[in-house]
Write a protein that holds these residues in place. Structure first.
Motif, PDB file in Angstrom:
ATOM      1  N   ALA A 178       9.675  20.717  74.679  1.00  0.00           N
ATOM      2  CA  ALA A 178       9.458  19.364  74.110  1.00  0.00           C
ATOM      3  C   ALA A 178      10.481  18.866  73.400  1.00  0.00           C
ATOM      4  O   ALA A 178      11.116  19.263  72.653  1.00  0.00           O
ATOM      5  CB  ALA A 178       8.223  19.222  73.133  1.00  0.00           C
ATOM      6  N   GLY A 179      11.026  17.378  74.295  1.00  0.00           N
ATOM      7  CA  GLY A 179      12.184  16.704  73.545  1.00  0.00           C
ATOM      8  C   GLY A 179      13.538  17.387  73.923  1.00  0.00           C
ATOM      9  O   GLY A 179      14.593  16.663  73.764  1.00  0.00           O
ATOM     10  N   TRP A 186       1.751  12.178  61.093  1.00  0.00           N
ATOM     11  CA  TRP A 186       2.665  13.459  61.312  1.00  0.00           C
ATOM     12  C   TRP A 186       3.341  13.356  59.796  1.00  0.00           C
ATOM     13  O   TRP A 186       3.685  12.394  59.350  1.00  0.00           O
ATOM     14  CB  TRP A 186       3.874  12.640  62.411  1.00  0.00           C
ATOM     15  CG  TRP A 186       4.761  13.459  62.834  1.00  0.00           C
ATOM     16  CD1 TRP A 186       4.937  14.724  63.021  1.00  0.00           C
ATOM     17  CD2 TRP A 186       6.011  12.796  63.314  1.00  0.00           C
ATOM     18  NE1 TRP A 186       6.076  14.972  63.643  1.00  0.00           N
ATOM     19  CE2 TRP A 186       6.894  14.114  63.891  1.00  0.00           C
ATOM     20  CE3 TRP A 186       6.696  11.621  63.300  1.00  0.00           C
ATOM     21  CZ2 TRP A 186       7.998  13.751  64.283  1.00  0.00           C
ATOM     22  CZ3 TRP A 186       7.927  11.562  63.493  1.00  0.00           C
ATOM     23  CH2 TRP A 186       8.780  12.433  64.091  1.00  0.00           C
ATOM     24  N   TYR A 210      13.616  12.084  61.774  1.00  0.00           N
ATOM     25  CA  TYR A 210      14.446  11.621  62.668  1.00  0.00           C
ATOM     26  C   TYR A 210      14.605  10.196  62.311  1.00  0.00           C
ATOM     27  O   TYR A 210      13.614   9.404  61.792  1.00  0.00           O
ATOM     28  CB  TYR A 210      13.694  11.507  63.909  1.00  0.00           C
ATOM     29  CG  TYR A 210      13.267  13.051  64.503  1.00  0.00           C
ATOM     30  CD1 TYR A 210      13.972  13.835  65.423  1.00  0.00           C
ATOM     31  CD2 TYR A 210      12.115  13.561  64.106  1.00  0.00           C
ATOM     32  CE1 TYR A 210      13.577  15.136  65.715  1.00  0.00           C
ATOM     33  CE2 TYR A 210      11.623  14.814  64.694  1.00  0.00           C
ATOM     34  CZ  TYR A 210      12.546  15.602  65.497  1.00  0.00           C
ATOM     35  OH  TYR A 210      12.183  16.729  65.822  1.00  0.00           O
ATOM     36  N   MET A 231      11.816   6.428  68.528  1.00  0.00           N
ATOM     37  CA  MET A 231      12.744   5.736  67.685  1.00  0.00           C
ATOM     38  C   MET A 231      13.273   4.597  67.899  1.00  0.00           C
ATOM     39  O   MET A 231      14.402   4.214  68.022  1.00  0.00           O
ATOM     40  CB  MET A 231      13.969   6.875  67.532  1.00  0.00           C
ATOM     41  CG  MET A 231      13.418   8.278  67.559  1.00  0.00           C
ATOM     42  SD  MET A 231      14.983   9.324  67.625  1.00  0.00           S
ATOM     43  CE  MET A 231      14.232  11.015  67.827  1.00  0.00           C
ATOM     44  N   ALA A 235       4.219   9.797  67.241  1.00  0.00           N
ATOM     45  CA  ALA A 235       4.346  10.403  66.002  1.00  0.00           C
ATOM     46  C   ALA A 235       4.472   9.574  64.713  1.00  0.00           C
ATOM     47  O   ALA A 235       5.735   9.150  64.909  1.00  0.00           O
ATOM     48  CB  ALA A 235       4.828  11.804  66.014  1.00  0.00           C
ATOM     49  N   THR A 257       7.536  10.112  70.988  1.00  0.00           N
ATOM     50  CA  THR A 257       8.738   9.723  69.982  1.00  0.00           C
ATOM     51  C   THR A 257       9.797   8.940  70.887  1.00  0.00           C
ATOM     52  O   THR A 257      10.413   9.477  71.863  1.00  0.00           O
ATOM     53  CB  THR A 257       9.170  10.964  69.187  1.00  0.00           C
ATOM     54  OG1 THR A 257       8.359  11.430  68.379  1.00  0.00           O
ATOM     55  CG2 THR A 257      10.642  10.663  68.454  1.00  0.00           C
ATOM     56  N   TYR A 263      15.535   8.181  73.312  1.00  0.00           N
ATOM     57  CA  TYR A 263      15.420   8.137  71.771  1.00  0.00           C
ATOM     58  C   TYR A 263      16.435   7.021  71.510  1.00  0.00           C
ATOM     59  O   TYR A 263      17.596   7.009  71.558  1.00  0.00           O
ATOM     60  CB  TYR A 263      15.867   9.553  71.330  1.00  0.00           C
ATOM     61  CG  TYR A 263      14.831  10.725  71.756  1.00  0.00           C
ATOM     62  CD1 TYR A 263      13.555  10.646  71.659  1.00  0.00           C
ATOM     63  CD2 TYR A 263      15.579  11.691  72.481  1.00  0.00           C
ATOM     64  CE1 TYR A 263      12.881  11.592  71.966  1.00  0.00           C
ATOM     65  CE2 TYR A 263      14.741  12.638  73.114  1.00  0.00           C
ATOM     66  CZ  TYR A 263      13.574  12.616  72.880  1.00  0.00           C
ATOM     67  OH  TYR A 263      12.757  13.626  73.185  1.00  0.00           O
ATOM     68  N   ASN A 312       3.895  21.358  67.599  1.00  0.00           N
ATOM     69  CA  ASN A 312       5.279  21.358  67.809  1.00  0.00           C
ATOM     70  C   ASN A 312       6.201  21.852  66.691  1.00  0.00           C
ATOM     71  O   ASN A 312       7.402  21.313  66.404  1.00  0.00           O
ATOM     72  CB  ASN A 312       5.771  19.959  68.126  1.00  0.00           C
ATOM     73  CG  ASN A 312       5.192  19.833  69.606  1.00  0.00           C
ATOM     74  OD1 ASN A 312       4.876  20.866  70.423  1.00  0.00           O
ATOM     75  ND2 ASN A 312       5.045  18.557  70.404  1.00  0.00           N
ATOM     76  N   PHE A 342       9.047  25.444  70.471  1.00  0.00           N
ATOM     77  CA  PHE A 342       9.811  24.171  69.907  1.00  0.00           C
ATOM     78  C   PHE A 342       9.942  24.262  68.464  1.00  0.00           C
ATOM     79  O   PHE A 342       8.997  24.598  67.890  1.00  0.00           O
ATOM     80  CB  PHE A 342       9.231  22.782  70.538  1.00  0.00           C
ATOM     81  CG  PHE A 342       9.921  21.534  70.183  1.00  0.00           C
ATOM     82  CD1 PHE A 342      11.471  21.507  70.725  1.00  0.00           C
ATOM     83  CD2 PHE A 342       9.325  20.731  69.570  1.00  0.00           C
ATOM     84  CE1 PHE A 342      12.096  20.342  70.299  1.00  0.00           C
ATOM     85  CE2 PHE A 342       9.888  19.299  69.498  1.00  0.00           C
ATOM     86  CZ  PHE A 342      11.232  19.138  69.547  1.00  0.00           C
ATOM     87  N   HIS A 363      -1.480  15.493  64.029  1.00  0.00           N
ATOM     88  CA  HIS A 363      -0.314  16.410  64.722  1.00  0.00           C
ATOM     89  C   HIS A 363      -0.177  17.656  63.989  1.00  0.00           C
ATOM     90  O   HIS A 363       0.440  17.723  62.908  1.00  0.00           O
ATOM     91  CB  HIS A 363       0.892  15.672  64.450  1.00  0.00           C
ATOM     92  CG  HIS A 363       2.091  16.071  65.522  1.00  0.00           C
ATOM     93  ND1 HIS A 363       2.014  17.286  65.958  1.00  0.00           N
ATOM     94  CD2 HIS A 363       3.271  15.266  65.919  1.00  0.00           C
ATOM     95  CE1 HIS A 363       3.044  17.403  66.926  1.00  0.00           C
ATOM     96  NE2 HIS A 363       3.875  16.192  66.925  1.00  0.00           N
ATOM     97  N   TYR A 407       5.898  21.122  63.419  1.00  0.00           N
ATOM     98  CA  TYR A 407       5.891  20.100  62.015  1.00  0.00           C
ATOM     99  C   TYR A 407       5.192  20.785  61.105  1.00  0.00           C
ATOM    100  O   TYR A 407       4.381  22.062  61.209  1.00  0.00           O
ATOM    101  CB  TYR A 407       5.522  18.914  62.828  1.00  0.00           C
ATOM    102  CG  TYR A 407       6.494  18.302  63.721  1.00  0.00           C
ATOM    103  CD1 TYR A 407       7.769  18.071  63.352  1.00  0.00           C
ATOM    104  CD2 TYR A 407       6.109  18.203  65.039  1.00  0.00           C
ATOM    105  CE1 TYR A 407       8.917  17.640  64.083  1.00  0.00           C
ATOM    106  CE2 TYR A 407       7.343  17.729  65.973  1.00  0.00           C
ATOM    107  CZ  TYR A 407       8.371  17.477  65.493  1.00  0.00           C
ATOM    108  OH  TYR A 407       9.488  17.332  66.451  1.00  0.00           O
TER     109      TYR A 407
HETATM  110  C1  8OZ Z   1      10.952  15.025  70.581  1.00  0.00           C
HETATM  111  C2  8OZ Z   1      11.768  14.383  69.759  1.00  0.00           C
HETATM  112  C3  8OZ Z   1      11.297  14.232  68.431  1.00  0.00           C
HETATM  113  C4  8OZ Z   1      10.132  14.439  67.830  1.00  0.00           C
HETATM  114  C5  8OZ Z   1       6.968  16.202  68.833  1.00  0.00           C
HETATM  115  C6  8OZ Z   1       7.299  14.410  67.583  1.00  0.00           C
HETATM  116  O1  8OZ Z   1       7.427  17.220  69.609  1.00  0.00           O
HETATM  117  C7  8OZ Z   1       7.832  15.124  68.547  1.00  0.00           C
HETATM  118  C8  8OZ Z   1       9.194  14.911  68.936  1.00  0.00           C
HETATM  119  C9  8OZ Z   1       9.566  15.200  70.214  1.00  0.00           C
HETATM  120  O2  8OZ Z   1       5.641  16.336  68.740  1.00  0.00           O
END
Ligand code: 8OZ
Length: 363
Positions: A272-273, A101, A67, A27, A57, A25, A351, A179, A235, A176, A181
């Motif tokens: 992650a992230g 996603w 986001y 952005m 994603a 990601t 980002y 993580n 996460f 996806h 989602y």
């Molecule tokens: C980091 C920041 C925002 C989204 C993921 C799509 O962890 C993400 C993501 C990661 O799969």
């Protein structure tokens, strides 16, 4: 003994090497409309020596966005924008799949149609927050539980997005399911407390993911569809009471469908992230789940050149995905081949923003 520079295939997707660019990601899509642009095309083309690029994603609907600045794959403008990316990558000799996603509860009203609450399997608020449409940090709210009658529409959003990805010239798609989602929220019992056929038993919790996979396979064929999962990942406030049983079941069902690859994120990089810390004393999921899936296995999460070589040589994975190091090393395969040190990345430019920290790392 397989080698990182030996070619392989994920179903009908041919990989020139086993070093894959992880979905990242960034952005930077154009506003309004979350449209992929020339800058993104240049960024991906710079990384075309990866055996496979998995796109960042991309939301399958406006409801699926969580986001600011993330690209979509639901409008005609977005589909046109993605053609810039696939053309540039293909001209540079690369291969690219799109990641489909829906964020579910990992969103904020400012991203939602009509300013509505984000949706989820159950009305359970995750810890933490995201960025609003105007880039302000905002806490998550308690999402609205999806009605049973809304599920066919969700599956249709994924199907239509998969069809758009085909029109945009991708080589395949990745669902996806990781993580925290939407699809992962359905899988894991920490976020799914439904009492209908999409909640309760493992079979029920896996139903939405598998129905989405079936819809996407209907567009692409199973030989061009991969699925990303993150067993034991924490996460986005995820937890499950029995990850081995859950993910063994899911991978078994994906095996039956003959999907091109399974993509597992090692829980050691569960943040992650959020940062670069490594989680200690967590299972090695490539090892734990290798025998549960009969297709190609792609492993991601905090690999170095040495650990990547080892996991492929040991037969625990067919290929390895690198994320952060592909940001700062556009030609990562060459660096690995030459045993050159990896250039460090600058997290402050991950980002949003423009070229800085995106297309200006030396190729
Ligand atoms: C980091 C920041 C925002 C989204 C993921 C799509 O962890 C993400 C993501 C990661 O799969």
């Amino acid at each position: 003994m397989a080698h990182l520079f030996e070619k392989t295939s994920f179903g009908s997707i041919q990989l020139a090497n086993r070093i894959v660019m992880a979905p990242l990601t960034r952005m930077r899509s154009s506003q309004p409309g979350n449209v992929p642009n020339e800058l993104m095309a240049n960024y991906y083309a710079q990384r075309a020596t990866a055996g496979l690029i998995i796109s960042e994603a991309s939301q399958v609907s406006q409801q699926g966005q969580g986001y600011p600045g993330t690209p979509g794959i639901h409008s005609p403008e977005q589909t046109e924008g993605w053609k810039l990316v696939t053309d540039a990558v293909h001209k540079a000799g690369g291969t690219i799949v799109l990641q489909l996603w829906h964020v579910g509860r990992i969103s904020h009203r400012s991203h939602q149609p009509g300013g509505a609450l984000p949706v989820a399997p159950s009305a359970i608020k995750p810890e933490g927050g995201t960025f609003s449409a105007d880039w302000q940090p905002v806490a998550f709210e308690t999402p609205r539980a999806l009605e049973l009658s809304e599920i066919p529409g969700l599956i249709e959003d994924f199907r239509r997005a998969a069809s758009n990805a085909k029109d945009a010239g991708f080589d395949g798609v990745e669902v996806h399911g990781a993580n925290g989602y939407l699809l992962d929220q359905f899988l894991q019992d920490g976020s799914n407390q439904r009492t209908d056929q999409y909640g309760g038993t493992i079979e029920n919790r896996a139903r939405l993911l598998l129905e989405v996979v079936d819809a996407v396979v209907g567009v692409w064929g199973s030989d061009r569809v991969g699925v990303r999962l993150s067993p034991y990942g924490t996460f986005n406030d995820m937890r499950d009471s029995d990850p081995v049983k859950l993910f063994t079941y899911v991978l078994g069902r994906l095996s039956q469908r003959g999907v091109a690859y399974a993509h597992l994120i090692e829980p050691r990089s569960s943040g992650a992230g959020g940062g670069d810390s490594v989680v200690e004393n967590v299972p090695d999921t490539a090892e734990l789940f290798r025998s549960a899936f009969n297709g190609a296995l792609l492993s991601a999460g905090g690999y170095t050149a040495d650990t990547a070589k080892h996991v492929v040589a040991a037969g625990l994975a067919d290929a390895v995905a690198f994320g952060r190091f592909f940001i700062s090393n556009p030609n990562l395969p060459r660096k690995i081949q030459e045993e050159a040190p990896f250039a460090p990345y600058d997290r402050s430019t991950f980002y949003g923003g423009g070229e800085k920290g995106y297309t200006d790392y030396p190729c």
